[in-house]
Enzyme design. Structure first.
Site, PDB file in Angstrom:
ATOM      1  CG  HIS A 101      -1.863   1.077   1.348  1.00  0.00           C
ATOM      2  ND1 HIS A 101      -1.847   1.970   2.397  1.00  0.00           N
ATOM      3  CD2 HIS A 101      -2.896   1.445   0.553  1.00  0.00           C
ATOM      4  CE1 HIS A 101      -2.836   2.834   2.250  1.00  0.00           C
ATOM      5  NE2 HIS A 101      -3.479   2.537   1.137  1.00  0.00           N
ATOM      6  NE  ARG A 102      -2.012   5.597   0.560  1.00  0.00           N
ATOM      7  CZ  ARG A 102      -2.686   6.198   1.522  1.00  0.00           C
ATOM      8  NH1 ARG A 102      -2.056   7.019   2.355  1.00  0.00           N
ATOM      9  NH2 ARG A 102      -3.973   5.996   1.685  1.00  0.00           N
ATOM     10  CD  GLU A 112      -2.677   1.401  -3.337  1.00  0.00           C
ATOM     11  OE1 GLU A 112      -3.797   1.914  -3.518  1.00  0.00           O
ATOM     12  OE2 GLU A 112      -1.802   1.936  -2.607  1.00  0.00           O
ATOM     13  CG  ASP A 157      -3.624   6.505  -3.889  1.00  0.00           C
ATOM     14  OD1 ASP A 157      -4.716   5.947  -3.846  1.00  0.00           O
ATOM     15  OD2 ASP A 157      -2.738   6.379  -3.014  1.00  0.00           O
ATOM     16  CG  HIS A 186      -3.884   8.824  -0.374  1.00  0.00           C
ATOM     17  ND1 HIS A 186      -4.508   9.588   0.604  1.00  0.00           N
ATOM     18  CD2 HIS A 186      -4.703   7.766  -0.599  1.00  0.00           C
ATOM     19  CE1 HIS A 186      -5.651   9.011   0.935  1.00  0.00           C
ATOM     20  NE2 HIS A 186      -5.798   7.908   0.239  1.00  0.00           N
ATOM     21  CD  GLU A 234      -7.951   4.898  -5.289  1.00  0.00           C
ATOM     22  OE1 GLU A 234      -8.984   5.540  -4.983  1.00  0.00           O
ATOM     23  OE2 GLU A 234      -7.185   4.399  -4.448  1.00  0.00           O
ATOM     24  CD  GLN A 292      -6.465   0.605  -6.003  1.00  0.00           C
ATOM     25  OE1 GLN A 292      -7.164   0.127  -5.109  1.00  0.00           O
ATOM     26  NE2 GLN A 292      -5.186   0.906  -5.819  1.00  0.00           N
TER      27      GLN A 292
END
Length: 311
Positions: A45-46, A72, A74, A87, A154, A186
């Protein structure tokens, strides 16, 4: 549980979605990516954001070195049309900048320090090497890791980032990330995912959902965007509606410590050709419970912890 062992559930996972997603690009690499989604995936995550500034090269390097299945990030768009990994909609929390990120040019963003905040927030993990970390462009990430990594991207706040879908698909195609089975896209925004699907139907998509107690009736759970009903009312048809365009569902499992989904939810989603990826799980006991439920992957700030559990 063995790392990457295929789940014992009798999944027909992606049977329908695979046909749709690979209609124009039935390459072995893309097919292998979809098959791999039947096994457990460690989603950083990030990056390894529990150890280094989120979305920084340091966090991505750690996660990649430890063997995370996906990095992952954003993706947002600058005022001059560049795609960056960041993010928040605003700059204050994780940089020394101010205002909305999409109101700034890439050059302005590159002047910011996006690392020192981590040292201030986590003095026990402080590292002088984090000072002055730059906000990364998507191209910088691709240039560093190429097809040696897989990416879980994302489309962040599409309403604030008009054109992010077109820009993202162009870059994925330019870097040959789709047919080589390197990327998942996503979003909480169903319209954004459908737009991606129209631009390139071979890109595997993950529909994000967020379950919480209802405002009027806390016993009645609701989904934030309305993509599905609450978990206790969800039907096969609801899952199938998502499976028409997506290969997976990204969901929270807990809300303020209260369970929002259960093992039955996971199995029902999988029986309707959807992988289940749960975000963002950092506690080893919660990790183990969700692994025992048979989820297909977990987002975590600590991929090292999750890898240790699944090896």
């Amino acid at each position: 549980m063995k790392r990457h062992a295929t789940l014992a559930l009798p999944l027909s996972l992606f049977a329908g979605a695979l046909v749709v997603q690979t209609a124009q690009a039935d390459t072995s690499a893309l097919s292998q990516q979809l098959k791999d989604l039947e096994s457990f995936q460690v989603i950083a995550h990030r990056g390894a954001s529990g150890h280094a500034p989120e979305s920084s090269m340091a966090a991505l390097e750690l996660a990649h070195a430890w063997g995370a299945d996906y990095l992952e990030l954003d993706i947002q768009m600058t005022s001059d049309g560049e795609l960056v990994a960041f993010h928040d909609d605003t700059l204050e929390r994780t940089s020394n900048g101010e205002g909305h990120i999409n109101d700034h040019t890439l050059a302005e963003l590159k002047d910011l320090d996006a690392g020192s905040w981590f040292n201030d927030a986590h003095p026990e993990l402080a590292d002088s090497a984090f000072e002055g970390a730059h906000i990364l462009t998507l191209e910088e990430v691709f240039n560093r890791f190429g097809t040696d990594a897989r990416y879980y991207l994302e489309t962040k706040s599409p309403d604030l980032n008009p054109g992010v879908e077109e820009g993202l698909v162009r870059r994925l195609e330019a870097y040959d990330m789709i047919e080589t089975g390197r990327v998942l896209i996503q979003s909480f925004d169903q319209e954004s995912l459908l737009k991606i699907h129209e631009l390139n139907p071979d890109i595997p998509l993950i529909q994000l959902v967020w379950y919480s107690p209802g405002d009027e009736d806390p016993e009645r759970r609701e989904e934030w965007t309305g993509v599905t009903p609450g978990p206790e009312r969800i039907t096969d048809e609801d899952f199938q509606a998502v499976a028409d365009y997506a290969v997976g569902l990204g969901t929270n499992a807990y809300y303020e410590g209260e369970a929002m989904i259960d093992e039955g939810f996971v199995r029902q989603a999988q029986q309707n050709d959807l992988a289940v990826h749960v975000y963002t799980i950092n506690d080893p006991e919660e990790m183990q419970q969700l692994i025992d439920w048979g989820v297909n992957g977990l987002f975590t700030d600590y991929p090292d912890r999750l890898i240790e559990l699944t090896e």
